[in-house]
Design a protein around this motif. Sequence first.
Motif, PDB file in Angstrom:
ATOM      1  N   GLY A  43      -8.333   2.298  -4.322  1.00 19.33           N
ATOM      2  CA  GLY A  43      -7.878   1.916  -5.657  1.00 19.33           C
ATOM      3  C   GLY A  43      -6.875   2.912  -6.210  1.00 19.33           C
ATOM      4  N   GLU A  44      -5.802   2.396  -6.777  1.00 19.01           N
ATOM      5  CA  GLU A  44      -4.742   3.251  -7.325  1.00 19.01           C
ATOM      6  C   GLU A  44      -5.282   4.184  -8.406  1.00 19.01           C
ATOM      7  N   LEU A  45      -6.008   3.642  -9.353  1.00 16.84           N
ATOM      8  CA  LEU A  45      -6.550   4.462 -10.437  1.00 16.84           C
ATOM      9  C   LEU A  45      -7.535   5.496  -9.906  1.00 16.84           C
ATOM     10  N   ALA A  46      -8.388   5.079  -8.982  1.00 14.00           N
ATOM     11  CA  ALA A  46      -9.366   6.012  -8.410  1.00 14.00           C
ATOM     12  C   ALA A  46      -8.659   7.166  -7.704  1.00 14.00           C
ATOM     13  N   LEU A  47      -7.618   6.872  -6.942  1.00 16.99           N
ATOM     14  CA  LEU A  47      -6.866   7.926  -6.258  1.00 16.99           C
ATOM     15  C   LEU A  47      -6.210   8.865  -7.269  1.00 16.99           C
ATOM     16  N   MET A  48      -5.603   8.296  -8.310  1.00 10.18           N
ATOM     17  CA  MET A  48      -4.969   9.133  -9.342  1.00 10.18           C
ATOM     18  C   MET A  48      -5.992  10.068  -9.974  1.00 10.18           C
ATOM     19  N   LEU A  57      -7.934  11.037   1.371  1.00 12.81           N
ATOM     20  CA  LEU A  57      -8.772  10.182   0.535  1.00 12.81           C
ATOM     21  C   LEU A  57      -8.614   8.714   0.924  1.00 12.81           C
ATOM     22  N   TYR A  58      -7.379   8.311   1.180  1.00 11.99           N
ATOM     23  CA  TYR A  58      -7.115   6.930   1.570  1.00 11.99           C
ATOM     24  C   TYR A  58      -7.801   6.595   2.893  1.00 11.99           C
ATOM     25  N   GLN A  59      -7.711   7.500   3.853  1.00 12.35           N
ATOM     26  CA  GLN A  59      -8.356   7.282   5.152  1.00 12.35           C
ATOM     27  C   GLN A  59      -9.878   7.249   5.026  1.00 12.35           C
ATOM     28  N   GLN A  60     -10.410   7.937   4.019  1.00 12.60           N
ATOM     29  CA  GLN A  60     -11.856   7.951   3.804  1.00 12.60           C
ATOM     30  C   GLN A  60     -12.332   6.699   3.076  1.00 12.60           C
ATOM     31  N   GLU A 115       0.830  -1.208   0.000  1.00 16.75           N
ATOM     32  CA  GLU A 115       0.000   0.000   0.000  1.00 16.75           C
ATOM     33  C   GLU A 115       0.865   1.259   0.000  1.00 16.75           C
ATOM     34  N   ILE A 116       1.954   1.241   0.741  1.00 18.10           N
ATOM     35  CA  ILE A 116       2.864   2.387   0.750  1.00 18.10           C
ATOM     36  C   ILE A 116       3.452   2.602  -0.638  1.00 18.10           C
ATOM     37  N   SER A 117       3.849   1.524  -1.286  1.00 22.16           N
ATOM     38  CA  SER A 117       4.374   1.634  -2.656  1.00 22.16           C
ATOM     39  C   SER A 117       3.332   2.227  -3.588  1.00 22.16           C
ATOM     40  N   MET A 118       2.084   1.787  -3.462  1.00 25.26           N
ATOM     41  CA  MET A 118       1.008   2.306  -4.299  1.00 25.26           C
ATOM     42  C   MET A 118       0.786   3.791  -4.030  1.00 25.26           C
TER      43      MET A 118
END
Length: 74
Positions: free
Chosen positions: A55-60, A48-51, A14-17
């Motif tokens: 997903g990597e794409l969704a975050l991007m 956003l991650y805490q919420q 997850e950290i890498s992502m």
Amino acid sequence: MVLRFSDLAIDGDEISMLRRVHTYACSTKKLEPESEEGAEIGKMLFYLYQQGVRGELALMQMLTTRESSTTGQK
């Protein structure tokens, strides 16, 4: 709602992502990740991650769309 430690822990994958997402979001804005603006993107990424956005794409997409819309750029 009861949170468990496992709900809060971030493993190596997850950290890498998150690093990839941060690097991508900064590069789309032509920012250095270590800059003040890069740190703001990092804060939004963790929010956003805490919420629950995992997903990597969704975050991007959320970071680049959110950043563009707040600065008036398209």
